[in-house]
Design an enzyme around this catalytic site. Structure first.
Site, PDB file in Angstrom:
ATOM      1  N   GLU A 164       0.798  -1.224   0.000  1.00 49.26           N
ATOM      2  CA  GLU A 164       0.000   0.000   0.000  1.00 49.26           C
ATOM      3  C   GLU A 164       0.834   1.279   0.000  1.00 49.26           C
ATOM      4  O   GLU A 164       0.794   2.058   0.967  1.00 49.26           O
ATOM      5  CB  GLU A 164      -0.960   0.033   1.202  1.00 49.26           C
ATOM      6  CG  GLU A 164      -1.961  -1.103   1.198  1.00 49.26           C
ATOM      7  CD  GLU A 164      -3.065  -0.937   2.236  1.00 49.26           C
ATOM      8  OE1 GLU A 164      -2.948  -0.049   3.099  1.00 49.26           O
ATOM      9  OE2 GLU A 164      -4.041  -1.690   2.180  1.00 49.26           O
ATOM     10  N   GLU A 345      -5.583  -8.612   0.719  1.00 51.17           N
ATOM     11  CA  GLU A 345      -6.235  -8.226   1.983  1.00 51.17           C
ATOM     12  C   GLU A 345      -7.699  -7.908   1.725  1.00 51.17           C
ATOM     13  O   GLU A 345      -8.032  -7.257   0.733  1.00 51.17           O
ATOM     14  CB  GLU A 345      -5.614  -6.964   2.611  1.00 51.17           C
ATOM     15  CG  GLU A 345      -4.244  -7.141   3.184  1.00 51.17           C
ATOM     16  CD  GLU A 345      -3.735  -5.883   3.903  1.00 51.17           C
ATOM     17  OE1 GLU A 345      -4.557  -5.043   4.318  1.00 51.17           O
ATOM     18  OE2 GLU A 345      -2.511  -5.759   4.020  1.00 51.17           O
TER      19      GLU A 345
END
Ligand code: GBH
Length: 439
Positions: A164, A345
């Site tokens: 991320e 995720e």
């Protein structure tokens, strides 16, 4: 809804990250990370929580491997703490750090669970932060050195470079709510370029040294939608899509930053001056596997402000909208090259208090996971090449600025005793894995 049976080889997994579960921050030669520094400052993390003990996974990894096996996981996504390998962010590796991840990956292999290793899940060595961190171009080169050490040390096929990058930019450098706690757009987008450069350099190292293995980024994507049809909303949505999605996907997959977003950044940051000849070639090194992380959509009103249209989970950013995962996957297939995708995720937090029978009845989480897996099944039916899915998270853990109050685990951790208990969601997931279909 089409058939919600998953292909036989579908890879069922769960994910964690080093700082969030390991604890043992002062052991076996580990250096300090930016998160040790950030969490030590009162006010940065709820209730003054830190990752010093966390779920004590560094000592209890053997038990955690057995927990994974009891759920029937086929894949485990974890991250490596860079400061355990290079306490100062450079130079010879710390053997005890390497040994820990060797024991972990050996244990996975013994249980038939595939490892998926993330090189950087936000715990930058503090020594590198002291030299400018991601604002310093040299950090990308240091990252490539560290990546080479890990690629050679571990018998792991699938690698993720940077977790991320957007969250580092947005939370770490714009909002200042994550380490290193900077609130400065000028610096944020310089850091962004170097994070992507680090991703590309490490990917090159893998391709040169270990053909046959796979590497890619782990990107959190936020589909953006108009909340109304006021004039201006559509433009605001497109602008936000640039900041949330195209700013990361375009350089990696198309070798160019999106022009509209770059122009907007140009009014706020000297980022462009840091883009050197050849950088975009490095950043667009072919991706072998794309990690997609999805939690929530962004619905926007005319001023470009976020509007909550659907119910949220315990944390108010987590608006529940499973269709957003389907839209994200289909959009990737429409707008970008068809590389294998792994959902790295997806999950939600809940207070998760045990009932009188000792059970953790987390039905809300089961519904969330079921509906998002159904979205994956729908995308598969459209031909999107999704190989697997990882629940965030295997264990309750240190939820960054939220501390230990937000529990994302399908396995409960009693922090007083470090006892692990499968929540109902873990038992449900075990059945989904065993049958290959949603119930
Ligand atoms: C992921 O980040 C992480 O990879 C993982 O480590 C984490 O535990 C998990 O998701 C759950 O959060 O605007 O200040 O309210 C999710 C990324 C979470 C980024 C929430 C932005 C909003 C912060 N994001 N967040 S704020």
């Amino acid at each position: 809804m089409p058939d919600q049976r998953f292909p036989g080889g579908f890879v069922w997994g769960a994910a964690t990250s080093a700082y969030q579960i390991e604890g043992a921050t002062g052991e076996d030669g580990r250096g300090a990370s930016v998160w040790d520094t950030f969490a030590a400052v009162p006010g940065n993390v709820k209730d003054g929580d830190t990752g010093a003990v966390a779920a004590d996974h560094y000592h209890r990894y053997g038990e955690d491997l057995d927990v994974m096996a009891s759920i029937g996981l086929r894949s485990y996504r974890f991250s490596i703490a860079w400061p355990r390998i290079q306490p100062d962010g450079a130079g010879r590796p710390e053997q005890r750090g390497l040994d820990f991840y060797r024991r972990l990956t050996d244990g996975l292999r013994e249980r038939g669970i595939r490892p998926m290793a993330t090189l950087f899940h936000w715990d930058l060595p503090q020594a590198l932060q002291d030299k400018g961190g991601w604002e310093n171009r040299d950090t990308a080169a240091r990252f490539a050195d560290y990546a080479e050490i890990m690629f050679d040390a571990l018998d792991v096929r699938d690698w993720l470079t940077v977790n991320e990058p957007k969250t580092v930019v947005e939370c770490g450098y714009r909002l200042g709510v994550h380490a290193p706690g900077v609130r400065d757009d000028a610096r944020a987008f310089v850091a962004l370029h170097h994070l992507l450069l680090a991703h590309g350099l490490a990917s090159r190292v893998l391709h040169e040294r270990h053909p046959g293995r796979r590497v890619g980024p782990a990107l959190n994507l936020h589909p953006t939608y108009p909340a109304d049809d006021a004039p201006g909303t559509a433009a605001a949505v497109w602008h936000q899509d640039g900041l949330e999605n195209r700013l990361y996907l375009d350089p990696i997959f198309k070798g160019a930053y999106p022009e509209d977003t770059l122009a907007w950044i140009g009014e706020r940051s000297p980022m462009a001056a840091h883009i050197l000849d050849g950088d975009l070639e490095v950043i667009s090194e072919p991706v072998d596997v794309l990690g997609v992380q999805y939690y929530n959509p962004h619905f926007l009103g005319a001023e470009g402000t976020r509007v909550l249209v659907h119910p949220t989970a315990q944390l108010d950013w987590l608006e529940i909208y499973p269709r957003g995962l389907y839209d994200t996957l289909v959009r990737l297939r429409r707008d970008y090259p068809a590389v294998p995708i792994v959902v790295t995720e997806n999950g939600m937090p809940a207070p998760d208090v045990a009932g009188p029978d000792g059970r953790f009845a987390d039905g809300g989480r089961i519904a969330y996971l079921r509906d998002h897996l159904a979205a994956v099944a729908d995308a598969l039916a459209e031909g999107v090449p999704v190989e697997g899915y990882h629940v965030w998270s295997l264990l309750d853990n240190f939820e960054w600025a939220e501390g230990y109050g937000a529990r994302f685990g399908i396995v409960h951790v009693d922090y007083a005793t470090q006892r692990r208990t499968l929540k109902d969601s873990a038992l449900w997931y075990r059945d989904v894995i065993a049958t290959g279909r949603l119930t």
